[in-house]
Scaffold this motif. Structure first.
Motif, mmCIF file in Angstrom:
data_model
loop_
_atom_site.group_PDB
_atom_site.id
_atom_site.type_symbol
_atom_site.label_atom_id
_atom_site.label_comp_id
_atom_site.label_asym_id
_atom_site.label_seq_id
_atom_site.Cartn_x
_atom_site.Cartn_y
_atom_site.Cartn_z
ATOM 1 N N ARG A 42 -4.770 8.777 1.886
ATOM 2 C CA ARG A 42 -5.124 7.639 1.008
ATOM 3 C C ARG A 42 -5.778 8.138 -0.265
ATOM 4 O O ARG A 42 -5.987 9.323 -0.465
ATOM 5 N N ARG A 87 -9.678 2.431 16.168
ATOM 6 C CA ARG A 87 -8.215 2.414 15.972
ATOM 7 C C ARG A 87 -7.575 3.674 16.541
ATOM 8 O O ARG A 87 -6.391 3.721 16.807
ATOM 9 N N ARG A 88 -8.373 4.743 16.652
ATOM 10 C CA ARG A 88 -7.800 6.048 17.042
ATOM 11 C C ARG A 88 -8.265 6.554 18.403
ATOM 12 O O ARG A 88 -7.872 7.631 18.818
ATOM 13 N N GLY A 106 -16.164 18.300 5.282
ATOM 14 C CA GLY A 106 -16.583 16.995 4.786
ATOM 15 C C GLY A 106 -15.478 15.975 5.014
ATOM 16 O O GLY A 106 -14.418 16.306 5.573
ATOM 17 N N THR A 118 -14.787 7.465 13.048
ATOM 18 C CA THR A 118 -13.694 8.394 13.302
ATOM 19 C C THR A 118 -13.646 8.683 14.798
ATOM 20 O O THR A 118 -14.172 7.896 15.594
ATOM 21 N N ARG A 173 0.803 -1.224 0.000
ATOM 22 C CA ARG A 173 0.000 0.000 0.000
ATOM 23 C C ARG A 173 0.834 1.271 0.000
ATOM 24 O O ARG A 173 0.413 2.288 -0.554
ATOM 25 N N ARG A 213 -7.688 -8.459 3.340
ATOM 26 C CA ARG A 213 -7.044 -7.249 2.811
ATOM 27 C C ARG A 213 -6.327 -7.464 1.481
ATOM 28 O O ARG A 213 -6.041 -6.509 0.776
ATOM 29 N N ARG A 217 -12.507 13.816 3.817
ATOM 30 C CA ARG A 217 -11.494 13.886 2.759
ATOM 31 C C ARG A 217 -10.609 12.650 2.848
ATOM 32 O O ARG A 217 -10.468 12.041 3.908
ATOM 33 N N HIS A 259 -19.096 5.948 8.547
ATOM 34 C CA HIS A 259 -17.672 6.240 8.654
ATOM 35 C C HIS A 259 -17.307 6.332 10.127
ATOM 36 O O HIS A 259 -17.934 7.091 10.876
ATOM 37 N N LYS A 283 -9.738 -9.214 7.505
ATOM 38 C CA LYS A 283 -10.474 -8.293 6.624
ATOM 39 C C LYS A 283 -10.300 -8.624 5.152
ATOM 40 O O LYS A 283 -10.693 -7.836 4.296
#
Ligand code: HQG
Length: 169
Positions: free
Chosen positions: A109, A127-128, A103, A91, A13, A56, A105, A89, A54
């Protein structure tokens, strides 16, 4: 296995050059060459591909690529697809003021990553830190001409989500 999976993600990636690899324009690399560059066997690579939580990685015709999440320049050539009416989403609260103003973005990535289920979005946000889930009005976006693509492992990708199509779940 998790350590190898993380190395595979990194080099498929973000940093193929670091181990002397060049991805083709769609992100593929020969499986043999990839295993050699990572100093593991192709069987070890295939074991990670099969076991990955996942999914991936995709292996087709002796080549491997990451199904999503790239920061290097690749064209995944996924067809445009009609999304479910609502996507999610995940976050964290500290990003909300910016997200509600600008918005969603893609940041580093290629695309904004959206999930079909709240559960997945919660995992992505977690994760954050403490996860916050946003609802994306994909039906309205699609009607307004925004394109969506579905990665091979079920992640919905779009270039950006304007703030008027977002709300807290
Ligand atoms: C945030 C993992 C400020 C966004 C996951 C996110 C996913 C903004 C972060 C995949 C913003 C970018 C992708 C704005 C978005 N202002 N912050 N305008 N717009 N953000 O990692 O979606 O395990 O690039 O909310 O499961 O977290 O690696 O995106 O927090 O599918 O396979 O900026 O990565 O998959 O972070 O995660 P990321 P993401 P893997």
């Amino acid at each position: 296995m998790i350590r190898l999976s993380k190395r595979m993600s990194k080099h498929l990636r973000h940093a193929p050059g670091e181990v002397g690899l060049t991805l083709d324009p769609a992100g593929w690399v020969e499986l043999d060459e990839f295993a050699r560059a990572l100093r593991v066997t192709t069987d070890q690579v295939l074991e990670v591909v099969a076991a990955n939580d996942k999914q991936r990685f995709a292996v087709v015709d002796g080549r491997i690529r990451a199904s999503q999440g790239h920061t290097v320049d690749v064209a995944l050539d996924l067809p445009v697809a009609e999304p479910p009416p609502v996507l999610f989403h995940g976050t964290v609260a500290r990003f909300l003021p910016d997200i509600l103003r600008d918005g969603l973005r893609p940041m580093r990535r290629h695309d904004v990553h959206l999930s079909a289920t709240v559960e997945t979005a919660v995992r992505v946000g977690a994760r954050r830190g403490k996860p916050v889930v946003l609802e994306v009005d994909a039906a309205a976006m699609s009607a307004a001409g925004h394109e969506f693509r579905l990665s091979a492992n079920g992640v919905w990708l779009t270039a950006a989500v304007p703030p008027n199509h977002l709300r807290e779940h």
